[in-house]
Design a protein around this motif. Structure first.
Motif, PDB file in Angstrom:
ATOM      1  N   LYS A 166       4.271 -23.657 -12.751  1.00 58.20           N
ATOM      2  CA  LYS A 166       3.064 -22.908 -13.058  1.00 58.20           C
ATOM      3  C   LYS A 166       2.212 -22.733 -11.806  1.00 58.20           C
ATOM      4  CE  LYS A 166       2.834 -24.200 -17.935  1.00 58.20           C
ATOM      5  NZ  LYS A 166       2.088 -24.953 -18.966  1.00 58.20           N
ATOM      6  N   ALA A 167       2.130 -23.802 -10.986  1.00 60.82           N
ATOM      7  CA  ALA A 167       1.335 -23.713  -9.770  1.00 60.82           C
ATOM      8  C   ALA A 167       1.931 -22.695  -8.818  1.00 60.82           C
ATOM      9  CB  ALA A 167       1.256 -25.088  -9.095  1.00 60.82           C
ATOM     10  N   PHE A 168       3.262 -22.698  -8.702  1.00 59.68           N
ATOM     11  CA  PHE A 168       3.942 -21.746  -7.832  1.00 59.68           C
ATOM     12  C   PHE A 168       3.708 -20.321  -8.302  1.00 59.68           C
ATOM     13  CE2 PHE A 168       7.760 -19.292  -6.753  1.00 59.68           C
ATOM     14  CZ  PHE A 168       7.669 -19.370  -5.369  1.00 59.68           C
ATOM     15  N   ALA A 169       3.820 -20.130  -9.639  1.00 62.18           N
ATOM     16  CA  ALA A 169       3.612 -18.796 -10.201  1.00 62.18           C
ATOM     17  C   ALA A 169       2.194 -18.321  -9.930  1.00 62.18           C
ATOM     18  CB  ALA A 169       3.895 -18.804 -11.701  1.00 62.18           C
ATOM     19  N   ALA A 170       1.220 -19.238 -10.124  1.00 67.16           N
ATOM     20  CA  ALA A 170      -0.174 -18.865  -9.905  1.00 67.16           C
ATOM     21  C   ALA A 170      -0.404 -18.490  -8.451  1.00 67.16           C
ATOM     22  CB  ALA A 170      -1.099 -20.023 -10.311  1.00 67.16           C
ATOM     23  N   ALA A 171       0.169 -19.325  -7.549  1.00 69.23           N
ATOM     24  CA  ALA A 171       0.020 -19.036  -6.126  1.00 69.23           C
ATOM     25  C   ALA A 171       0.628 -17.690  -5.774  1.00 69.23           C
ATOM     26  CB  ALA A 171       0.676 -20.145  -5.292  1.00 69.23           C
ATOM     27  N   GLY A 172       1.793 -17.411  -6.378  1.00 72.56           N
ATOM     28  CA  GLY A 172       2.450 -16.133  -6.127  1.00 72.56           C
ATOM     29  C   GLY A 172       1.604 -14.971  -6.577  1.00 72.56           C
ATOM     30  N   MET A 173       0.981 -15.101  -7.774  1.00 75.30           N
ATOM     31  CA  MET A 173       0.172 -14.000  -8.300  1.00 75.30           C
ATOM     32  C   MET A 173      -1.061 -13.778  -7.428  1.00 75.30           C
ATOM     33  SD  MET A 173       0.389 -14.201 -12.456  1.00 75.30           S
ATOM     34  CE  MET A 173       0.151 -15.951 -12.612  1.00 75.30           C
ATOM     35  N   ILE A 174      -1.704 -14.886  -6.995  1.00 80.05           N
ATOM     36  CA  ILE A 174      -2.906 -14.755  -6.163  1.00 80.05           C
ATOM     37  C   ILE A 174      -2.564 -14.077  -4.847  1.00 80.05           C
ATOM     38  CG2 ILE A 174      -4.615 -16.052  -4.843  1.00 80.05           C
ATOM     39  CD1 ILE A 174      -4.540 -18.122  -7.130  1.00 80.05           C
ATOM     40  N   ALA A 175      -1.436 -14.549  -4.250  1.00 82.85           N
ATOM     41  CA  ALA A 175      -1.038 -13.982  -2.966  1.00 82.85           C
ATOM     42  C   ALA A 175      -0.695 -12.511  -3.088  1.00 82.85           C
ATOM     43  CB  ALA A 175       0.152 -14.758  -2.401  1.00 82.85           C
ATOM     44  N   VAL A 176       0.038 -12.154  -4.150  1.00 83.76           N
ATOM     45  CA  VAL A 176       0.437 -10.759  -4.327  1.00 83.76           C
ATOM     46  C   VAL A 176      -0.764  -9.894  -4.655  1.00 83.76           C
ATOM     47  CG1 VAL A 176       1.809  -9.194  -5.723  1.00 83.76           C
ATOM     48  CG2 VAL A 176       2.797 -11.329  -4.945  1.00 83.76           C
ATOM     49  N   ALA A 177      -1.721 -10.457  -5.422  1.00 85.70           N
ATOM     50  CA  ALA A 177      -2.939  -9.711  -5.721  1.00 85.70           C
ATOM     51  C   ALA A 177      -3.712  -9.422  -4.436  1.00 85.70           C
ATOM     52  CB  ALA A 177      -3.811 -10.496  -6.701  1.00 85.70           C
ATOM     53  N   ALA A 178      -3.787 -10.443  -3.563  1.00 86.91           N
ATOM     54  CA  ALA A 178      -4.461 -10.252  -2.287  1.00 86.91           C
ATOM     55  C   ALA A 178      -3.749  -9.200  -1.454  1.00 86.91           C
ATOM     56  CB  ALA A 178      -4.514 -11.583  -1.518  1.00 86.91           C
ATOM     57  N   LEU A 179      -2.441  -9.231  -1.523  1.00 87.35           N
ATOM     58  CA  LEU A 179      -1.631  -8.238  -0.825  1.00 87.35           C
ATOM     59  C   LEU A 179      -1.991  -6.822  -1.252  1.00 87.35           C
ATOM     60  CD1 LEU A 179       2.044  -9.501  -0.653  1.00 87.35           C
ATOM     61  CD2 LEU A 179       0.930  -8.061   1.034  1.00 87.35           C
ATOM     62  N   ALA A 180      -2.109  -6.669  -2.590  1.00 83.60           N
ATOM     63  CA  ALA A 180      -2.394  -5.341  -3.137  1.00 83.60           C
ATOM     64  C   ALA A 180      -3.728  -4.824  -2.611  1.00 83.60           C
ATOM     65  CB  ALA A 180      -2.401  -5.388  -4.658  1.00 83.60           C
ATOM     66  N   LEU A 181      -4.752  -5.719  -2.551  1.00 83.96           N
ATOM     67  CA  LEU A 181      -6.058  -5.322  -2.053  1.00 83.96           C
ATOM     68  C   LEU A 181      -5.981  -4.944  -0.578  1.00 83.96           C
ATOM     69  CD1 LEU A 181      -8.310  -7.998  -3.794  1.00 83.96           C
ATOM     70  CD2 LEU A 181      -8.117  -5.572  -4.369  1.00 83.96           C
ATOM     71  N   THR A 182      -5.217  -5.751   0.186  1.00 81.05           N
ATOM     72  CA  THR A 182      -5.054  -5.457   1.604  1.00 81.05           C
ATOM     73  C   THR A 182      -4.401  -4.103   1.809  1.00 81.05           C
ATOM     74  OG1 THR A 182      -4.841  -7.809   2.070  1.00 81.05           O
ATOM     75  CG2 THR A 182      -4.057  -6.282   3.762  1.00 81.05           C
ATOM     76  N   GLY A 183      -3.361  -3.837   0.980  1.00 80.92           N
ATOM     77  CA  GLY A 183      -2.646  -2.572   1.084  1.00 80.92           C
ATOM     78  C   GLY A 183      -3.568  -1.386   0.872  1.00 80.92           C
ATOM     79  N   CYS A 184      -4.511  -1.545  -0.112  1.00 86.10           N
ATOM     80  CA  CYS A 184      -5.434  -0.445  -0.407  1.00 86.10           C
ATOM     81  C   CYS A 184      -6.297  -0.117   0.801  1.00 86.10           C
ATOM     82  CB  CYS A 184      -6.316  -0.819  -1.603  1.00 86.10           C
ATOM     83  SG  CYS A 184      -5.418  -0.892  -3.162  1.00 86.10           S
ATOM     84  N   SER A 185      -6.747  -1.188   1.532  1.00 85.53           N
ATOM     85  CA  SER A 185      -7.634  -0.950   2.658  1.00 85.53           C
ATOM     86  C   SER A 185      -6.902  -0.301   3.821  1.00 85.53           C
ATOM     87  CB  SER A 185      -8.255  -2.270   3.124  1.00 85.53           C
ATOM     88  OG  SER A 185      -7.254  -3.126   3.633  1.00 85.53           O
ATOM     89  N   GLU A 186      -5.544  -0.476   3.852  1.00 83.23           N
ATOM     90  CA  GLU A 186      -4.782   0.077   4.957  1.00 83.23           C
ATOM     91  C   GLU A 186      -4.400   1.531   4.733  1.00 83.23           C
ATOM     92  OE1 GLU A 186      -1.549  -2.574   5.269  1.00 83.23           O
ATOM     93  OE2 GLU A 186      -2.647  -4.100   6.379  1.00 83.23           O
ATOM     94  N   ASP A 187      -4.464   1.972   3.467  1.00 83.55           N
ATOM     95  CA  ASP A 187      -4.024   3.336   3.167  1.00 83.55           C
ATOM     96  C   ASP A 187      -4.765   4.371   4.002  1.00 83.55           C
ATOM     97  OD1 ASP A 187      -2.254   2.378   1.409  1.00 83.55           O
ATOM     98  OD2 ASP A 187      -3.346   2.966  -0.415  1.00 83.55           O
ATOM     99  N   ALA A 188      -6.090   4.148   4.157  1.00 86.46           N
ATOM    100  CA  ALA A 188      -6.913   5.145   4.830  1.00 86.46           C
ATOM    101  C   ALA A 188      -6.504   5.312   6.291  1.00 86.46           C
ATOM    102  CB  ALA A 188      -8.393   4.752   4.737  1.00 86.46           C
ATOM    103  N   ALA A 189      -5.954   4.218   6.875  1.00 81.21           N
ATOM    104  CA  ALA A 189      -5.593   4.257   8.287  1.00 81.21           C
ATOM    105  C   ALA A 189      -4.102   4.480   8.485  1.00 81.21           C
ATOM    106  CB  ALA A 189      -6.019   2.961   8.964  1.00 81.21           C
ATOM    107  N   ALA A 190      -3.424   5.002   7.476  1.00 80.77           N
ATOM    108  CA  ALA A 190      -1.976   5.189   7.566  1.00 80.77           C
ATOM    109  C   ALA A 190      -1.644   6.145   8.712  1.00 80.77           C
ATOM    110  CB  ALA A 190      -1.439   5.748   6.251  1.00 80.77           C
ATOM    111  N   PRO A 191      -0.650   5.804   9.517  1.00 82.31           N
ATOM    112  CA  PRO A 191      -0.281   6.661  10.662  1.00 82.31           C
ATOM    113  C   PRO A 191       0.370   7.946  10.194  1.00 82.31           C
ATOM    114  CG  PRO A 191       1.314   4.892  10.374  1.00 82.31           C
ATOM    115  CD  PRO A 191       0.191   4.619   9.414  1.00 82.31           C
ATOM    116  N   GLU A 192       0.344   8.951  11.071  1.00 83.22           N
ATOM    117  CA  GLU A 192       0.985  10.211  10.761  1.00 83.22           C
ATOM    118  C   GLU A 192       2.492  10.073  10.922  1.00 83.22           C
ATOM    119  OE1 GLU A 192      -0.690  13.256  13.138  1.00 83.22           O
ATOM    120  OE2 GLU A 192      -2.700  13.069  12.291  1.00 83.22           O
ATOM    121  N   GLY A 193       3.225  11.023  10.340  1.00 85.01           N
ATOM    122  CA  GLY A 193       4.677  10.981  10.430  1.00 85.01           C
ATOM    123  C   GLY A 193       5.298  10.441   9.164  1.00 85.01           C
ATOM    124  N   PRO A 194       6.628  10.351   9.121  1.00 81.99           N
ATOM    125  CA  PRO A 194       7.309   9.877   7.926  1.00 81.99           C
ATOM    126  C   PRO A 194       6.867   8.466   7.550  1.00 81.99           C
ATOM    127  CG  PRO A 194       8.868  10.841   9.494  1.00 81.99           C
ATOM    128  CD  PRO A 194       7.565  10.696  10.197  1.00 81.99           C
TER     129      PRO A 194
END
Length: 420
Positions: free
Chosen positions: A5-33
């Motif tokens: 359960k602790a591992f699962a919780a840690a995984g969810m928190i980390a992945v949730a943080a990842l998702a938030l980080t990803g959102c902030s990076e979208d605006a600065a996405a580089p040009e090209g493929p």
């Protein structure tokens, strides 16, 4: 349980943080493929054809570039969550279908409901049972990359020597044929040749006994959350096959999946339940084989299906999610699906591909002809590993002579605890 359960919780928190980080990076996405990293474990001919499909997708458009990384399935399972937690994971990952619910439950995968609702996704014709494999709590978290029911591989030479011209279609016929093919020349009670290699534990993809339970009218888990293994139907199935193995000696007792492979490949078992890989095992051992559906039980003809699923991780930003979906749409195109089937040995994922389209691969043809018997193994069950471990213990102890009612009661408790 606490560690899990602790591992699962840690995984969810980390992945949730990842998702938030990803959102902030979208605006600065580089040009090209947009680059999409893709982890998978295909290492044989299937890996070669997948590489060609990826190259063709990359050449077909200029918005996305899929870059593959080949790892073993075990390494993917061991490293995916830690890699996502450190923002070093893949944007797309392939894995055995029964493992997808584990990661979907931990928040690692993107809900693909909107993708499936689009006519451009090419998912409308995908085998429904294969879609069940990637569905958790009513939502699709991946797309199938392979889905094939377990089948009976049988030694044609041994059948012909015994004067058996047709493969059995029912349980009773199956046991009768297996009894005929079981040979104890010296009468010492240990056959030199068995009619069938029927493991009672550690079976192929752990799907053999679930196949028998469904064919007998039973289930293991319903709705992904309710254990129902302790039923009269499952008790009858256990009694039937325990008697066939222990009393009629059509198969050794205490046999595991590896031992079953060895018996069949040595020509000491006339039949064996397996997947597409059994074709290469038979050919490597000069066994003239054929493929048939697992015979029908009293309720229906069914076989657990093993599969591979592809999912988009929550590490992917919006552009990468769109690119992953574009790749999935391409992968599920009719012509690409045919190429994948022929090259990988998996039956076509689409219901509108006729057998004639895959006639160049006899194994695919044989497996395609029995594809309607396939049933997703424990669809939506998050803790499938512990569920299948409980089934393993149940079947092994049953064949060894344990009290079936007591064993089913114990399995019921263990499985309910696992799905909770």
């Amino acid at each position: 349980m606490m560690k899990k359960k602790a591992f699962a919780a840690a995984g969810m928190i980390a992945v949730a943080a990842l998702a938030l980080t990803g959102c902030s990076e979208d605006a600065a996405a580089p040009e090209g493929p947009t680059t999409i990293t893709f982890w998978h474990g295909y290492t044989e001919a299937d890996g070669d054809v997948l590489a060609t499909i990826v190259d063709d997708f990359n050449s077909s458009q200029d918005e996305y570039v899929v870059e593959t990384e080949v790892k073993t399935w075990a390494v993917i399972d061991d490293t995916l969550l830690p890699a996502l937690s450190s923002d070093e994971g893949p944007d797309v990952v392939a894995m055995p279908g029964e493992r997808l619910p584990v990661y979907a439950d931990r928040g690692a995968f993107v809900d693909l409901t909107d993708f499936y609702s689009s006519p451009e996704s090419n998912t409308a014709e995908v085998v429904p049972q294969a879609v069940d494999m990637v569905t958790v709590d009513g939502k699709p978290y991946g797309v199938p990359a392979g889905f094939v029911p377990l089948a009976v591989f049988y030694n044609k030479t041994l059948f012909e020597s015994a004067g058996i011209n047709e493969f059995p279609t029912t349980w009773d016929e199956w046991v009768d044929v297996a009894s005929t093919l079981t040979v104890d020349e010296d009468g010492d009670g240990t056959p030199e040749q068995y009619g069938v290699a029927l493991p009672d534990h550690a079976t192929v993809a752990n799907g053999l006994w679930p196949s028998l339970f469904v064919s007998g009218g039973g289930e293991i888990v319903v709705d992904g959350t309710e254990a129902v293994i302790d039923s009269p139907e499952n008790a009858a199935t256990l009694e039937y096959w325990t008697s066939a193995v222990a009393d009629k000696k059509i198969s050794p007792t205490g046999l595991d999946g590896i031992g079953a492979d060895e018996l069949f490949s040595a020509g000491k078992a006339a039949m064996h339940v397996g997947g597409p890989w059994m074709a290469s095992i038979a050919e490597a051992n000069d066994i003239d084989y054929a493929i048939a559906a697992i015979p029908a039980g009293p309720a229906e003809q069914a076989a657990s299906a093993i599969g591979i699923a592809m999912a988009v991780t929550t590490q992917a930003d919006d552009a990468q999610v769109k690119g992953a979906e574009a790749f999935f749409s391409y992968f599920l195109q009719k012509d690409v699906a045919v190429d994948w089937s022929l090259g990988s040995g998996w039956p076509p994922l689409r219901t509108d591909i006729p057998v004639s389209d895959v006639a160049a691969n006899p194994v695919v043809v044989a497996l395609s002809e029995i594809s309607s018997t396939g049933r997703a193994l424990l669809p939506g069950v998050v803790n499938s590993v512990d569920v299948l471990t409980a089934v393993d213990t149940l079947t092994q102890k049953s064949v060894a002579g344990g009290d079936i009612d007591d064993l089913l009661g114990t399995a019921q408790s263990e499985i309910q605890e696992a799905v909770n």
